[in-house]
Motif scaffolding. Structure first.
Motif, PDB file in Angstrom:
ATOM      1  N   GLY A   4     -10.018 -11.010  -2.287  1.00  8.48           N
ATOM      2  CA  GLY A   4      -8.604 -10.716  -2.040  1.00  8.48           C
ATOM      3  C   GLY A   4      -7.817 -10.560  -3.332  1.00  8.48           C
ATOM      4  N   ALA A   5      -8.115 -11.382  -4.353  1.00  8.23           N
ATOM      5  CA  ALA A   5      -7.419 -11.297  -5.640  1.00  8.23           C
ATOM      6  C   ALA A   5      -7.747  -9.984  -6.337  1.00  8.23           C
ATOM      7  N   ALA A  12      -2.123  -3.396  -7.070  1.00 10.60           N
ATOM      8  CA  ALA A  12      -0.989  -3.446  -7.999  1.00 10.60           C
ATOM      9  C   ALA A  12      -1.135  -2.382  -9.082  1.00 10.60           C
ATOM     10  N   VAL A  13      -2.348  -2.216  -9.604  1.00  9.70           N
ATOM     11  CA  VAL A  13      -2.582  -1.187 -10.616  1.00  9.70           C
ATOM     12  C   VAL A  13      -2.318   0.192 -10.027  1.00  9.70           C
ATOM     13  N   ALA A  14      -2.789   0.423  -8.811  1.00  9.12           N
ATOM     14  CA  ALA A  14      -2.575   1.717  -8.154  1.00  9.12           C
ATOM     15  C   ALA A  14      -1.086   1.984  -7.951  1.00  9.12           C
TER      16      ALA A  14
END
Length: 185
Positions: A4-5, A12-14
Motif C-alpha cells: 500500500g505504501a 503521488a509521483v504520478a
C-alpha cells in the motif's frame, strides 16, 4: 502494508508528474523573454549552471600567455563576437537593443565584469554557451585558442596596458558594423 505504501508513493509521483505537465501546458508559466522568471526557475537555472561549471570548467591555467598582443586579439574577438550583447567600455549606459531585449539580461562587462571568474569558467561559458539564456555556444565557430584569448581579455579587462585600453575604449557595440576600429584587423 508495504504494498500500500509503494502504491501510494507511485500514485503521488504520478499526480505530481501529471500536475506538472498540465501546468506547463496551461500557459501559466511564461515563455516570453520580457516576463520576470519565478523563483523556482531562477533557482534551477543558477543551481544547474553552478554545478556544471564546478564539474566541467577547466581548472588549469590559461594556455594563452598574458601579452599585450594577446589582449589586443581578445579585444578584437570581443568586438566581433561579444560586444553586441555584453557592451562596450561604456557599460550599462550603452547597452544595445539586443542586450536590452534578451532574457536573461546579459551583463554589460564594463559595469559588471567577470574579472573575478576563473579563466576556465569564462572559457567554458564561451565554448558551450548557457542553456535557457541568450548566451550561444561559440565552440563550433571559434577555436579553443581564440576562446582562451577571449577569457584572457575578460580576466584582465579592468587592468589593461594603455594600447589595449585605447582599443577597448574604441569598441562600438551598436550598430554592429565593420566600422568598429578593432574590426579592421
Amino acid at each position: 502494508m508495504l504494498k500500500g505504501a509503494v502504491l501510494g508513493f507511485l500514485l503521488a509521483v504520478a499526480v505530481v508528474l501529471i500536475g506538472g505537465y498540465l501546468l506547463v501546458r496551461s500557459g501559466l508559466i511564461p515563455a516570453n523573454a520580457d516576463a520576470k522568471p519565478g523563483r523556482l526557475e531562477r533557482w534551477m537555472a543558477r543551481t544547474s549552471l553552478e554545478a556544471t561549471l564546478s564539474h566541467d570548467a577547466p581548472a588549469g591555467p590559461n594556455p594563452v600567455a598574458l601579452t599585450e598582443q594577446h589582449l589586443l586579439d581578445g579585444v578584437h574577438l570581443f568586438t566581433e563576437n561579444c560586444a553586441v550583447c555584453h557592451g562596450s567600455a561604456k557599460g550599462n549606459e550603452s547597452a544595445s537593443p539586443i542586450a536590452k531585449g534578451l532574457y536573461q539580461k546579459p551583463p554589460q562587462f564594463a559595469t559588471h565584469g567577470v574579472e573575478d571568474d576563473p579563466e576556465g569558467v569564462s572559457f567554458w561559458r564561451i565554448k558551450h554557451g548557457i542553456r535557457l539564456t541568450g548566451m550561444p555556444s561559440f565552440g563550433s565557430s571559434l577555436s579553443d585558442e581564440q576562446i582562451w584569448t577571449l577569457a584572457l581579455f575578460l580576466k584582465h579587462m579592468d587592468n589593461l596596458p594603455p594600447a589595449v585600453q585605447q582599443a577597448w575604449l574604441q569598441v562600438q557595440n551598436w550598430p554592429p558594423t565593420a566600422a568598429n576600429p578593432t574590426a579592421q584587423k
